[in-house]
Design an enzyme around this catalytic site. Sequence first.
Site, PDB file in Angstrom:
ATOM      1  N   GLU A 113     -13.648   4.666  12.103  1.00 39.22           N
ATOM      2  CA  GLU A 113     -12.325   5.300  12.142  1.00 39.22           C
ATOM      3  C   GLU A 113     -12.294   6.424  11.122  1.00 39.22           C
ATOM      4  OE1 GLU A 113      -9.581   2.024  11.536  1.00 39.22           O
ATOM      5  OE2 GLU A 113      -9.034   2.170  13.629  1.00 39.22           O
ATOM      6  N   TRP A 161       0.689  -5.962  15.470  1.00 35.92           N
ATOM      7  CA  TRP A 161       0.607  -4.659  16.131  1.00 35.92           C
ATOM      8  C   TRP A 161      -0.662  -3.897  15.763  1.00 35.92           C
ATOM      9  CZ3 TRP A 161       3.985  -3.590  19.884  1.00 35.92           C
ATOM     10  CH2 TRP A 161       5.172  -4.318  19.896  1.00 35.92           C
ATOM     11  N   ALA A 162      -1.375  -4.367  14.747  1.00 34.83           N
ATOM     12  CA  ALA A 162      -2.562  -3.622  14.303  1.00 34.83           C
ATOM     13  C   ALA A 162      -3.552  -3.505  15.454  1.00 34.83           C
ATOM     14  CB  ALA A 162      -3.202  -4.311  13.106  1.00 34.83           C
ATOM     15  N   GLN A 163      -4.047  -2.305  15.632  1.00 35.21           N
ATOM     16  CA  GLN A 163      -4.903  -2.062  16.793  1.00 35.21           C
ATOM     17  C   GLN A 163      -6.358  -1.925  16.388  1.00 35.21           C
ATOM     18  OE1 GLN A 163      -3.419   1.507  18.613  1.00 35.21           O
ATOM     19  NE2 GLN A 163      -1.703   0.464  19.576  1.00 35.21           N
ATOM     20  N   GLY A 164      -6.605  -0.908  15.539  1.00 33.17           N
ATOM     21  CA  GLY A 164      -7.977  -0.474  15.271  1.00 33.17           C
ATOM     22  C   GLY A 164      -8.874  -1.568  14.778  1.00 33.17           C
ATOM     23  N   GLY A 165      -8.530  -2.210  13.674  1.00 33.32           N
ATOM     24  CA  GLY A 165      -9.371  -3.289  13.213  1.00 33.32           C
ATOM     25  C   GLY A 165      -9.331  -3.539  11.730  1.00 33.32           C
ATOM     26  N   SER A 178       5.207 -13.748   7.321  1.00 28.05           N
ATOM     27  CA  SER A 178       4.168 -14.457   8.080  1.00 28.05           C
ATOM     28  C   SER A 178       3.197 -13.488   8.748  1.00 28.05           C
ATOM     29  CB  SER A 178       4.816 -15.383   9.101  1.00 28.05           C
ATOM     30  OG  SER A 178       5.751 -14.666   9.894  1.00 28.05           O
ATOM     31  N   GLY A 179       2.895 -12.385   8.059  1.00 29.12           N
ATOM     32  CA  GLY A 179       1.825 -11.503   8.515  1.00 29.12           C
ATOM     33  C   GLY A 179       0.508 -11.958   7.908  1.00 29.12           C
ATOM     34  N   HIS A 235       1.143   8.234  10.454  1.00 22.69           N
ATOM     35  CA  HIS A 235       0.040   8.150  11.415  1.00 22.69           C
ATOM     36  C   HIS A 235       0.080   9.422  12.247  1.00 22.69           C
ATOM     37  CE1 HIS A 235      -2.838   6.910  14.332  1.00 22.69           C
ATOM     38  NE2 HIS A 235      -3.101   5.853  13.594  1.00 22.69           N
ATOM     39  N   LEU A 247      -5.383  -4.662   6.544  1.00 18.57           N
ATOM     40  CA  LEU A 247      -5.549  -6.072   6.932  1.00 18.57           C
ATOM     41  C   LEU A 247      -6.493  -6.728   5.932  1.00 18.57           C
ATOM     42  CD1 LEU A 247      -5.932  -5.787  10.828  1.00 18.57           C
ATOM     43  CD2 LEU A 247      -3.955  -6.674   9.591  1.00 18.57           C
ATOM     44  N   ARG A 307      -4.175   5.417   2.063  1.00 19.18           N
ATOM     45  CA  ARG A 307      -5.005   4.283   2.477  1.00 19.18           C
ATOM     46  C   ARG A 307      -6.073   4.707   3.483  1.00 19.18           C
ATOM     47  NH1 ARG A 307      -3.792   0.490   7.361  1.00 19.18           N
ATOM     48  NH2 ARG A 307      -3.087   2.532   7.993  1.00 19.18           N
ATOM     49  N   ARG A 314      -6.382  10.565   7.540  1.00 18.67           N
ATOM     50  CA  ARG A 314      -5.107  10.653   8.261  1.00 18.67           C
ATOM     51  C   ARG A 314      -4.171  11.736   7.759  1.00 18.67           C
ATOM     52  NH1 ARG A 314      -3.790   4.325   9.324  1.00 18.67           N
ATOM     53  NH2 ARG A 314      -5.387   4.188  10.941  1.00 18.67           N
ATOM     54  N   HIS A 361       4.000   5.329   8.923  1.00 19.19           N
ATOM     55  CA  HIS A 361       3.092   4.267   9.374  1.00 19.19           C
ATOM     56  C   HIS A 361       2.788   3.236   8.299  1.00 19.19           C
ATOM     57  CE1 HIS A 361      -0.081   2.425  11.663  1.00 19.19           C
ATOM     58  NE2 HIS A 361      -1.023   2.775  10.811  1.00 19.19           N
TER      59      HIS A 361
HETATM   60  C1  LIG Z   1       1.077  -0.181  14.956  1.00 21.09           C
HETATM   61  C2  LIG Z   1       0.272  -0.517  13.732  1.00 21.09           C
HETATM   62  C3  LIG Z   1      -1.109  -0.496  13.780  1.00 21.09           C
HETATM   63  C4  LIG Z   1      -1.851  -0.824  12.654  1.00 21.09           C
HETATM   64  N1  LIG Z   1      -3.223  -0.868  12.742  1.00 21.09           N
HETATM   65  C5  LIG Z   1      -3.930  -1.316  11.674  1.00 21.09           C
HETATM   66  C6  LIG Z   1      -5.329  -1.524  11.773  1.00 21.09           C
HETATM   67  O1  LIG Z   1      -5.929  -1.316  12.817  1.00 21.09           O
HETATM   68  N2  LIG Z   1      -5.993  -1.974  10.673  1.00 21.09           N
HETATM   69  C7  LIG Z   1      -5.364  -2.235   9.490  1.00 21.09           C
HETATM   70  O2  LIG Z   1      -6.016  -2.652   8.518  1.00 21.09           O
HETATM   71  N3  LIG Z   1      -4.031  -2.051   9.389  1.00 21.09           N
HETATM   72  C8  LIG Z   1      -3.304  -1.620  10.445  1.00 21.09           C
HETATM   73  N4  LIG Z   1      -1.961  -1.459  10.330  1.00 21.09           N
HETATM   74  C9  LIG Z   1      -1.314  -1.820   9.067  1.00 21.09           C
HETATM   75  C10 LIG Z   1      -1.302  -3.343   8.969  1.00 21.09           C
HETATM   76  O3  LIG Z   1      -1.001  -3.889  10.220  1.00 21.09           O
HETATM   77  C11 LIG Z   1      -0.277  -3.803   7.972  1.00 21.09           C
HETATM   78  O4  LIG Z   1      -0.392  -3.088   6.766  1.00 21.09           O
HETATM   79  C12 LIG Z   1      -0.470  -5.274   7.685  1.00 21.09           C
HETATM   80  O5  LIG Z   1      -0.457  -6.005   8.885  1.00 21.09           O
HETATM   81  C13 LIG Z   1       0.633  -5.751   6.770  1.00 21.09           C
HETATM   82  O6  LIG Z   1       0.537  -7.135   6.683  1.00 21.09           O
HETATM   83  P1  LIG Z   1       1.601  -7.890   5.828  1.00 21.09           P
HETATM   84  O7  LIG Z   1       1.283  -9.335   5.966  1.00 21.09           O
HETATM   85  O8  LIG Z   1       1.682  -7.304   4.490  1.00 21.09           O
HETATM   86  O9  LIG Z   1       3.004  -7.567   6.550  1.00 21.09           O
HETATM   87  P2  LIG Z   1       3.519  -7.846   8.024  1.00 21.09           P
HETATM   88  O10 LIG Z   1       2.447  -8.195   8.955  1.00 21.09           O
HETATM   89  O11 LIG Z   1       4.404  -6.709   8.385  1.00 21.09           O
HETATM   90  O12 LIG Z   1       4.413  -9.147   7.827  1.00 21.09           O
HETATM   91  C14 LIG Z   1       5.606  -9.083   7.090  1.00 21.09           C
HETATM   92  C15 LIG Z   1       6.366 -10.379   7.315  1.00 21.09           C
HETATM   93  O13 LIG Z   1       7.478 -10.459   6.449  1.00 21.09           O
HETATM   94  C16 LIG Z   1       8.616 -10.886   7.170  1.00 21.09           C
HETATM   95  N5  LIG Z   1       9.800 -10.420   6.448  1.00 21.09           N
HETATM   96  C17 LIG Z   1      10.183  -9.142   6.220  1.00 21.09           C
HETATM   97  N6  LIG Z   1      11.320  -9.138   5.489  1.00 21.09           N
HETATM   98  C18 LIG Z   1      11.649 -10.428   5.259  1.00 21.09           C
HETATM   99  C19 LIG Z   1      12.715 -11.077   4.576  1.00 21.09           C
HETATM  100  N7  LIG Z   1      13.695 -10.394   3.968  1.00 21.09           N
HETATM  101  N8  LIG Z   1      12.758 -12.420   4.569  1.00 21.09           N
HETATM  102  C20 LIG Z   1      11.799 -13.163   5.194  1.00 21.09           C
HETATM  103  N9  LIG Z   1      10.760 -12.598   5.841  1.00 21.09           N
HETATM  104  C21 LIG Z   1      10.687 -11.244   5.865  1.00 21.09           C
HETATM  105  C22 LIG Z   1       8.414 -10.284   8.533  1.00 21.09           C
HETATM  106  O14 LIG Z   1       9.217 -10.910   9.498  1.00 21.09           O
HETATM  107  C23 LIG Z   1       6.916 -10.541   8.713  1.00 21.09           C
HETATM  108  O15 LIG Z   1       6.682 -11.867   9.115  1.00 21.09           O
HETATM  109  C24 LIG Z   1      -1.196  -1.140  11.446  1.00 21.09           C
HETATM  110  C25 LIG Z   1       0.201  -1.144  11.392  1.00 21.09           C
HETATM  111  C26 LIG Z   1       0.934  -0.846  12.523  1.00 21.09           C
HETATM  112  C27 LIG Z   1       2.425  -0.891  12.440  1.00 21.09           C
END
Ligand SMILES: Cc1cc2nc3c(=O)[nH]c(=O)nc-3n(C[C@H](O)[C@H](O)[C@H](O)COP(=O)(O)OP(=O)(O)OC[C@H]3O[C@@H](n4cnc5c(N)ncnc54)[C@H](O)[C@@H]3O)c2cc1C
Length: 540
Positions: A123, A54-58, A21-22, A244, A393, A387, A293, A352
């Site tokens: 960035e 947790w994503a900060q920058g944008g 649910s990201g 990072h 995002l 990346r 990076r 990261h």
């Molecule tokens: C601190 C931080 C700062 C960042 N800043 C930036 C930024 O500024 N800009 C940018 O573009 N990117 C940034 N990133 C990277 C970016 O946030 C991630 O790459 C992106 O949010 C990933 O999205 P996602 O939907 O793929 O995964 P996620 O948002 O990690 O979601 C994964 C989901 O899967 C679920 N899940 C995991 N395993 C299972 C399982 N076995 N069964 C069911 N559910 C499961 C989790 O609970 C979660 O809901 C940052 C990352 C971090 C950690």
Amino acid sequence: MKLFAGQPGWTARADVIVIGSGVAGLTTALNARAANLSVLLVTKSTIDEGSTKWAQGGIAAALGPGDSPDQHKEDTLIAGAGLCDLEAVNVLVTEGPEAVRKLIAHGAVFDKAETGEIALTREGGHHRNRILHAGGDATGAEVSRALLAAVHDDPGIEIIEHALVIDALHSESGRICGVLLHVIGEGSSTGVGRALARAVVIATGGLGQVYSQTTNPSVSTGDGVAMALRAGAAVADVEFIQFHPTVLWRDSSQGGQQPLISEAVRGEGAILLNHKGERFMQNLHEQADLAPRDIVAKAIFGQMKEALVPHVWLDATGIAEFPERFPTIFASCLANGIDPQRQFIPVSPASHYASGGVLVDLNGESSVPGLYICGESACTGAHGANRLASNSLLEGLVFGARISEHIAQNLPEQLEPELGGSDHPEESILLDPSTRIPLQLAMSEGVGVMRSEKSLKTALTTLQRLSTHRTMTPGVAAWEATNLYFLAMAIVRSALERRESRGSHWRMDYPETDQKWERRIIQHLDRAGDWSSTTVDVNS
Ligand SMILES: Cc1cc2nc3c(=O)[nH]c(=O)nc-3n(C[C@H](O)[C@H](O)[C@H](O)COP(=O)(O)OP(=O)(O)OC[C@H]3O[C@@H](n4cnc5c(N)ncnc54)[C@H](O)[C@@H]3O)c2cc1C
């Protein structure tokens, strides 16, 4: 090959199962609903947990005056160091602006400049101001809030929280027809169920928890990537783990998720200083402190090694209105006894972002029919060897829409029945949860910012030893530990194979980039647990 688990005691059904649910999972779910498909959204913790919040920058998108998708492409290709898939980058940068507009239409509110236009910042690696941000440094939280509100408004999306997806289920034709999952807290046998669907989308995020120190939250154990490997899908580019450069250094004994000091702080003028108080980035790269990076992480690592110190310093004292511009970072610094307006911030690199993942095509489909991957779990090829900041995002937004469209147009008429009798205990594996910490330490020690054949082989030996620590007691800790093991193996194997330095893969014994390695390493795992790898030209 599957993880050892109990027999499923219940069954759920939907047209499409979205795991995670990201930004990737929520975007895919909403777009699948726009195509009138029923969606089962399964997530391991509470629905707002994951890296996204947790994503900060944008988010990067070519929306500013004078900017264009071509310029965004150029910066993305430079960061990707020769391994980007050109078509995937094209898709990302050309469909990016529209994807961001759609997000705004879903209610996401971005920070505005005095003119009333969306404020765009810069960035590392970007030559233009093209980063949209929200709440100063709380972009991910706003993206997550807006998408969740839209998901909650849609009765066609059934949500199961606190459910860990264990493995994929195959039909007789080899298509994925569902997943085995466990509702956490329900007991290892009664909690196990099966969810059946005509398409499955893995959006389980990153795998930062493979390392002992990471910016990723505790759910980022790479479950979906490991599950796809076991289901027969290929993984690629997994050696390219982005570290990072600037994570708040607290003390070496603190494992798990560490507070991030976003690049945007350097974008607003903060500078890196070594232990003597000297700047060290200016002579290394034309973009100095805002270099890509991997370059900054390596430079910091080098300074730390040379002076035998556990961190360098970030001087952000020159940033006016730091608390207003970076409220989240300000709060984490204060919580750790540092006032960034008056004191230098101790920083060091931490794992990261996974630039690689499950290999998919431009519609997000893996080599296994019916199995789609979105977001950080996928290897679309858009990131190549590294990346570009704030492109992830965006990738979730762009490819989430493409995946849903492709599913809607290619969904089989009917659900294919699950292949019976596929559970052969001899093809099951489950590692004891006690393997997790030694595995993370071995990965940080031997497969970190800088690697060598010696350090990688040492890590491999540890992994091989840990793989014999089996258990017959299924549960969250054992499933996660086993997933971490599969991912660690894939990373170490690829890192050993790639005898060159490129992007975020830096080999001390092969410091040069080698033209003949302008190839992607693809890995498979067979039913018996044996690995194989091939290499391919990225843009052949
Ligand atoms: C601190 C931080 C700062 C960042 N800043 C930036 C930024 O500024 N800009 C940018 O573009 N990117 C940034 N990133 C990277 C970016 O946030 C991630 O790459 C992106 O949010 C990933 O999205 P996602 O939907 O793929 O995964 P996620 O948002 O990690 O979601 C994964 C989901 O899967 C679920 N899940 C995991 N395993 C299972 C399982 N076995 N069964 C069911 N559910 C499961 C989790 O609970 C979660 O809901 C940052 C990352 C971090 C950690």
